[in-house]
Design a protein around this motif. Structure first.
Motif, PDB file in Angstrom:
ATOM      1  N   CYS A  57       0.628  -1.267  -0.114  1.00 19.09           N
ATOM      2  CA  CYS A  57      -0.059  -0.032  -0.081  1.00 19.09           C
ATOM      3  C   CYS A  57       1.398   1.277   0.303  1.00 19.09           C
ATOM      4  O   CYS A  57       1.706   1.052   0.951  1.00 19.09           O
ATOM      5  N   HIS A  59       0.335   4.042   1.313  1.00 19.64           N
ATOM      6  CA  HIS A  59       0.287   4.808   2.408  1.00 19.64           C
ATOM      7  C   HIS A  59       1.256   4.520   3.418  1.00 19.64           C
ATOM      8  O   HIS A  59       1.725   5.302   3.650  1.00 19.64           O
ATOM      9  N   MET A  60       1.811   3.359   4.174  1.00 23.43           N
ATOM     10  CA  MET A  60       2.277   3.110   4.629  1.00 23.43           C
ATOM     11  C   MET A  60       2.765   1.885   4.660  1.00 23.43           C
ATOM     12  O   MET A  60       4.088   0.798   6.087  1.00 23.43           O
ATOM     13  N   GLY A  61       2.934   1.600   3.657  1.00 28.04           N
ATOM     14  CA  GLY A  61       3.348  -0.194   2.918  1.00 28.04           C
ATOM     15  C   GLY A  61       2.808  -1.924   3.932  1.00 28.04           C
ATOM     16  O   GLY A  61       3.480  -2.691   2.970  1.00 28.04           O
ATOM     17  N   ALA A  62       1.203  -1.020   3.991  1.00 23.00           N
ATOM     18  CA  ALA A  62       0.685  -2.794   4.273  1.00 23.00           C
ATOM     19  C   ALA A  62       1.125  -3.893   2.917  1.00 23.00           C
ATOM     20  O   ALA A  62       0.562  -3.421   1.857  1.00 23.00           O
ATOM     21  N   CYS A  77      -7.253  -1.667   2.094  1.00 15.67           N
ATOM     22  CA  CYS A  77      -5.843  -2.493   2.321  1.00 15.67           C
ATOM     23  C   CYS A  77      -6.253  -2.339   3.706  1.00 15.67           C
ATOM     24  O   CYS A  77      -6.664  -1.764   4.865  1.00 15.67           O
ATOM     25  N   HIS A  80      -5.566   1.071   7.362  1.00 11.69           N
ATOM     26  CA  HIS A  80      -5.870   1.983   7.640  1.00 11.69           C
ATOM     27  C   HIS A  80      -6.880   2.531   7.089  1.00 11.69           C
ATOM     28  O   HIS A  80      -8.073   3.328   6.949  1.00 11.69           O
ATOM     29  N   ARG A  81      -7.112   1.020   5.632  1.00 10.69           N
ATOM     30  CA  ARG A  81      -8.750   1.191   4.260  1.00 10.69           C
ATOM     31  C   ARG A  81      -8.505   1.840   3.927  1.00 10.69           C
ATOM     32  O   ARG A  81      -9.430   2.106   3.519  1.00 10.69           O
ATOM     33  N   TRP A  82      -7.549   2.271   3.680  1.00  8.31           N
ATOM     34  CA  TRP A  82      -7.608   3.306   2.575  1.00  8.31           C
ATOM     35  C   TRP A  82      -7.759   2.171   1.063  1.00  8.31           C
ATOM     36  O   TRP A  82      -7.440   1.270   1.623  1.00  8.31           O
TER      37      TRP A  82
HETATM   38  S1  FES Z   1      -0.817   1.082   4.997  1.00  4.32           S
HETATM   39 FE1  FES Z   1      -2.371   0.477   3.608  1.00  4.32          FE
HETATM   40  S2  FES Z   1      -3.793   1.798   4.349  1.00  4.32           S
HETATM   41 FE2  FES Z   1      -2.275   2.591   5.786  1.00  4.32          FE
END
Ligand code: FES
Ligand code: FE2
Length: 327
Positions: A57, A59-62, A77, A80-82
């Motif tokens: 992701c 955002h922060m790499g999940a 994701c 954080h559900r993006w």
């Molecule tokens: S890492 Fe995917 S929404 Fe935050």
């Protein structure tokens, strides 16, 4: 990243590559795969469409397959559900007023012949030539058992081009595949990304040697489609070789056969006449016979070719150059 010793081209070849069978992807169950040096997540959307995205992701790499949820054609994701759509657009952040312009990388994928195909190119993110058109193989004419008709070899040390070169290598058919005799090239035809070879071949059968023909098409270097006529049935073997790293690939073989007239098509290979079960198995086994050689050889960029080998090998290597980024 390790390289294949002696192999003259760098990076990954351009083309459509098999990244799995259609049945590997159930709706709503994202699958992690690694190809072309990247981790990616493939999922079947609720509409049935296949989607492939970069695994992590923005955002922060999940990693999106670890609890990621498929909704419609989007994936949400787990962290954080993006939410990301099939084109990689960020379409929702549940706790924010606005979405982000950032994009999740996507990869072109299509399905045909029970196989999921992905486009990969150093030249163009969008496909510049057609994906293999194998829809005829999913039709009523061909028998397919989703277990017995296929085999995968993962993380094999080879490059796709080594597999492609096999289709012009007549003599090895006798020594490696234990045919009655080596194959003889009857014709070569080259059309852009497709290299076609017609081979005269003597097949070993229980009733003795039988003369036959094999028509091999290499679609780019990563896919070989071999069509053979055996008595009253036809066999189509689709072999895909997909790079993980420059010297590592997943190989998948899919065997489609037509049934003799009057024989009703069963659900499972186990209900076929024994002769046909043996035929499917022997085609899968024959793909395995080259592996110990490929896994241990060095690539000879300047092979010692005798007159009988020159035209096939020289033409194939010259044709294959188009798929690699020039040095
Ligand atoms: S890492 Fe995917 S929404 Fe935050
Ligand atoms: Fe071979």
């Amino acid at each position: 990243m390790s390289k294949m010793p002696g192999f003259p081209h760098k990076g990954f070849p351009e083309g459509w590559f098999g990244v799995g069978w259609s049945s590997d992807f159930a709706v709503g169950e994202p699958v992690l795969r690694r190809y072309f040096g990247e981790d990616m997540v493939l999922y079947r959307a609720e509409t049935g469409r296949m989607v492939a995205v970069y695994a992590y992701c923005p955002h922060m790499g999940a990693r999106l397959d670890v609890g990621g949820k498929v909704e419609g054609e989007c994936i949400t994701c787990p962290f954080h559900r993006w939410k990301w759509d099939a084109d990689g657009n960020n379409v929702d952040i549940p706790y924010a007023e606005k979405t982000m312009k950032a994009k999740l990388k996507t990869y072109p994928v299509v399905e045909s012949g029970n196989i999921v195909w992905m486009w990969n190119s150093w030249r163009s993110a969008e496909p510049t030539w057609e994906a293999p058109d194998l829809d005829f193989l999913s039709g009523p004419e061909f028998f397919w058992d989703d277990e017995a008709s296929k085999r995968v070899w993962t993380n094999v040390r080879l490059t796709p081009q080594m597999v492609a070169e096999n289709i012009v290598d007549g003599p090895h058919i006798e020594y490696v595949h234990l045919a009655e005799d080596g194959g003889h090239i009857a014709n070569i035809d080259i059309k852009g990304p497709v290299f076609s070879v017609e081979v005269d071949q003597t097949f070993r059968t229980r009733r003795g040697p039988v003369l036959g023909k094999t028509y091999n098409d290499s679609l780019g270097v990563g896919t070989q489609i071999s069509k053979m006529q055996f008595g009253d049935y036809r066999v189509v073997n689709v072999l895909t070789t997909t790079p993980i790293e420059e010297d590592r690939c997943d190989m998948r073989a899919s065997i489609f056969i037509t049934l003799p007239a009057g024989l009703e098509k069963p659900e499972k290979a186990a209900d076929l006449p024994e002769k046909m079960q043996r035929l499917i198995k022997s085609h899968l086994d024959s793909q395995e016979q080259d592996l110990p050689l490929w896994e241990t050889m060095v690539y000879e960029a300047h092979p010692l070719l005798v007159a009988e080998e020159i035209q096939g090998h020289v033409k194939l290597r010259k044709w294959a150059k188009q798929f690699y980024e020039p040095a």
